[in-house]
Write a protein that holds these residues in place. Structure first.
Motif, short mmCIF file in Angstrom:
data_model
loop_
_atom_site.label_atom_id
_atom_site.label_comp_id
_atom_site.label_asym_id
_atom_site.label_seq_id
_atom_site.Cartn_x
_atom_site.Cartn_y
_atom_site.Cartn_z
N ILE A 92 -0.70 -6.66 -0.95
CA ILE A 92 -1.55 -5.80 -0.12
C ILE A 92 -1.32 -6.18 1.33
CG2 ILE A 92 -3.92 -5.17 0.40
CD1 ILE A 92 -4.47 -6.43 -2.50
N ILE A 93 -1.03 -5.20 2.15
CA ILE A 93 -0.75 -5.50 3.56
C ILE A 93 -1.36 -4.41 4.43
CG2 ILE A 93 1.50 -4.30 3.51
CD1 ILE A 93 2.60 -6.63 5.25
N ASP A 94 -1.85 -4.79 5.62
CA ASP A 94 -2.43 -3.81 6.54
C ASP A 94 -1.35 -2.92 7.13
OD1 ASP A 94 -4.95 -4.69 6.15
OD2 ASP A 94 -5.22 -5.55 8.15
N ALA A 95 -1.75 -1.73 7.55
CA ALA A 95 -0.79 -0.78 8.08
C ALA A 95 -0.40 -1.07 9.53
CB ALA A 95 -1.36 0.63 7.98
N ASP A 96 -1.11 -1.98 10.18
CA ASP A 96 -0.91 -2.10 11.63
C ASP A 96 0.03 -3.22 12.04
OD1 ASP A 96 -2.48 -4.17 10.91
OD2 ASP A 96 -4.18 -3.66 12.16
N LEU A 97 0.76 -3.79 11.07
CA LEU A 97 1.71 -4.87 11.32
C LEU A 97 1.06 -6.14 11.88
CD1 LEU A 97 4.82 -2.93 12.67
CD2 LEU A 97 4.56 -4.02 10.46
N GLN A 98 -0.24 -6.29 11.65
CA GLN A 98 -0.87 -7.55 12.05
C GLN A 98 -0.49 -8.66 11.07
OE1 GLN A 98 -5.16 -6.34 12.69
NE2 GLN A 98 -4.81 -7.68 14.44
N ASP A 99 -0.24 -8.26 9.83
CA ASP A 99 0.25 -9.21 8.84
C ASP A 99 1.76 -9.10 8.84
OD1 ASP A 99 -2.47 -9.35 8.12
OD2 ASP A 99 -2.22 -7.72 6.69
N PRO A 100 2.47 -10.14 9.26
CA PRO A 100 3.93 -10.01 9.38
C PRO A 100 4.60 -9.80 8.02
CG PRO A 100 3.13 -12.13 10.23
CD PRO A 100 1.98 -11.46 9.64
N GLY A 187 -10.23 -16.02 -10.68
CA GLY A 187 -9.58 -17.29 -11.00
C GLY A 187 -8.06 -17.19 -11.02
N PHE A 188 -7.44 -17.67 -12.05
CA PHE A 188 -5.97 -17.77 -12.17
C PHE A 188 -5.43 -18.86 -11.24
CE2 PHE A 188 -6.78 -13.52 -13.81
CZ PHE A 188 -6.00 -13.50 -14.96
N ARG A 189 -4.11 -19.05 -11.30
CA ARG A 189 -3.51 -20.07 -10.44
C ARG A 189 -3.33 -19.48 -9.04
NH1 ARG A 189 1.34 -21.43 -14.14
NH2 ARG A 189 0.40 -19.58 -15.08
N GLN A 190 -4.02 -20.06 -8.09
CA GLN A 190 -4.00 -19.49 -6.75
C GLN A 190 -3.38 -20.48 -5.75
OE1 GLN A 190 -7.36 -17.36 -5.44
NE2 GLN A 190 -7.80 -16.53 -7.45
N THR A 191 -2.70 -19.93 -4.79
CA THR A 191 -2.21 -20.78 -3.70
C THR A 191 -2.18 -19.95 -2.43
OG1 THR A 191 -0.48 -22.32 -3.03
CG2 THR A 191 0.25 -20.26 -4.02
N MET A 192 -1.75 -20.56 -1.33
CA MET A 192 -1.74 -19.80 -0.08
C MET A 192 -0.47 -20.03 0.71
SD MET A 192 -3.87 -22.05 2.51
CE MET A 192 -3.64 -23.79 2.61
N VAL A 193 -0.19 -19.11 1.59
CA VAL A 193 0.83 -19.36 2.61
C VAL A 193 0.12 -19.15 3.95
CG1 VAL A 193 2.81 -18.62 1.22
CG2 VAL A 193 1.59 -16.94 2.58
N GLU A 194 0.53 -19.92 4.93
CA GLU A 194 -0.12 -19.81 6.24
C GLU A 194 0.69 -18.89 7.14
OE1 GLU A 194 -2.52 -23.97 6.57
OE2 GLU A 194 -0.40 -23.99 7.08
N TYR A 195 0.00 -18.17 7.99
CA TYR A 195 0.73 -17.32 8.93
C TYR A 195 -0.10 -17.09 10.18
CZ TYR A 195 -2.17 -13.28 7.63
OH TYR A 195 -3.21 -12.41 7.43
N VAL A 196 0.59 -16.64 11.21
CA VAL A 196 -0.10 -16.31 12.45
C VAL A 196 -0.33 -14.81 12.47
CG1 VAL A 196 0.08 -16.27 14.96
CG2 VAL A 196 0.93 -18.24 13.67
N ARG A 197 -1.58 -14.42 12.65
CA ARG A 197 -1.87 -12.99 12.64
C ARG A 197 -1.49 -12.39 13.99
NH1 ARG A 197 -4.74 -9.33 9.35
NH2 ARG A 197 -6.14 -7.93 10.45
#
Ligand code: UDP
Ligand code: MG
Length: 318
Positions: A92-100, A187-197
């Motif tokens: 899922i990603i925003d349409a405004d390219l704030q999420d690279p 739940g499920f196995r969750q993890t994250m990646v870090e990014y600059v918005r």
């Protein structure tokens, strides 16, 4: 070929950015070289967004369009995207390219390592108003202290979920949807990646204050009954203290002489208590409203048309 990755893009009046977003997503995903689909969900835009995406859809077989009959809101648009997505991993990603878009590839790598939810954690938010940053910070902290489980801090809806998680989420049919909370909840196995918005590529935020408040109230009330408990607590404390005050007043009346009837006090107390009662009623109303919403059992959204999907999918919807 069946898509392995589905990328869901909710859009509301994004005519200024949508071409760039499409180009960028295409560039990143083509570069990756595995089959994918782009599921654009038009959430009742009033500008040219839909025409632009329709044109893209005709040229590019990776592109799908789900077109709502009106504006149903960001969270519902994402939900619709999940219903239509056919991939094994859904992003899922925003349409405004704030999420690279490049960050999607990091998410995919984590998914391949075996994680079923990979959410993006914002390290920094560029180009957003101090008000937005502060309100977001307060919101995530309040959310954490009011709910009993961990909703990760400073994450948006930019995330990857596995097909399994997507199917579970599709089974949750609650109406006031707070997708990021639901994802934590399953739940499920969750993890994250870090990014600059990043800053918004163009256009303005589609989240005015009103929508932000709605969003926050939905988030809190759908995951916590604590506000109701606070209401009861305040109610009890106030009743107890007013009882004490009543005793004081009675003693004055009985034992002290020449007490001037406390007009001011009465008015003040009246105002105060009426205010508090109204507040608590409103709070209870929030929950009752939600019960009402659930009991109506209306569909979450209405699709005017769906394009670019396989025959069965489009048929199924008719
Ligand atoms: N959006 C939507 N429906 C709405 C409001 C927003 O689909 O009613 C979409 C919007 O097009 C964007 C995403 O949700 O892709 C996030 O919105 P926005 O970037 O305006 O929010 P912000 O980044 O300012 O929080
Ligand atoms: Mg944005």
């Amino acid at each position: 070929m069946k898509a392995r990755y589905s990328i869901i893009v909710p859009m509301y009046n994004e005519e200024e950015v949508i071409r760039h977003t499409y180009a960028k997503l295409k560039e990143v995903m083509d570069g990756y070289g595995e089959p994918y689909e782009l599921v654009f969900v038009n959430d009742g835009s009033k500008d040219q967004t839909v025409d632009i995406v329709e044109a893209i859809c005709q040229q590019d077989s990776h592109v799908r369009l789900v077109n709502f009959s009106r504006n149903f809101g960001h969270q519902i648009a994402i939900t619709a995207g999940m219903d239509y997505a056919q991939g094994e991993a859904i992003i899922i990603i925003d349409a405004d390219l704030q999420d690279p878009p490049e960050v999607m590839l990091e998410m995919i790598e984590k998914w391949k390592e075996g994680y079923e939810v990979v959410y993006g954690k914002r390290l920094k938010r560029k180009g957003e108003t101090p008000f937005k940053k502060i309100s977001a910070m307060l919101f995530y902290r309040t959310m954490r202290s009011l709910t009993n489980f961990d909703i990760p801090m400073d994450t948006g809806d930019f995330r990857l979920i596995d097909r399994k998680v997507c199917d579970v989420l599709r089974g949750l049919k609650e109406k006031n949807r707070f997708v990021r909370g639901l994802v934590s909840w399953v739940g499920f196995r969750q993890t994250m990646v870090e990014y600059v918005r990043e800053e918004r590529f163009a256009g303005e935020t589609k989240y005015p204050l009103k929508k932000m408040i709605r969003f926050a109230v939905d988030g809190i009330t759908s995951f916590s009954y604590k506000p109701l408990k606070i209401a009861t607590y305040i109610g009890f404390t106030l009743s107890a203290s007013s009882f004490v005050y009543l005793l004081v007043v009675l003693c004055q009346r009985l034992f002290a002489s020449g007490v001037v009837p406390g007009w001011t006090t009465i008015v003040a107390i009246n105002l105060l208590f009426n205010g508090i009662i109204l507040m608590l009623l409103g709070l209870i109303g929030e929950y009752i409203g939600r019960i009402y919403d659930e009991s109506k059992n209306r569909p979450l959204y209405i699709v005017r048309e769906a394009r670019g999907f396989s025959e069965e999918k489009e048929q199924e919807e008719k």
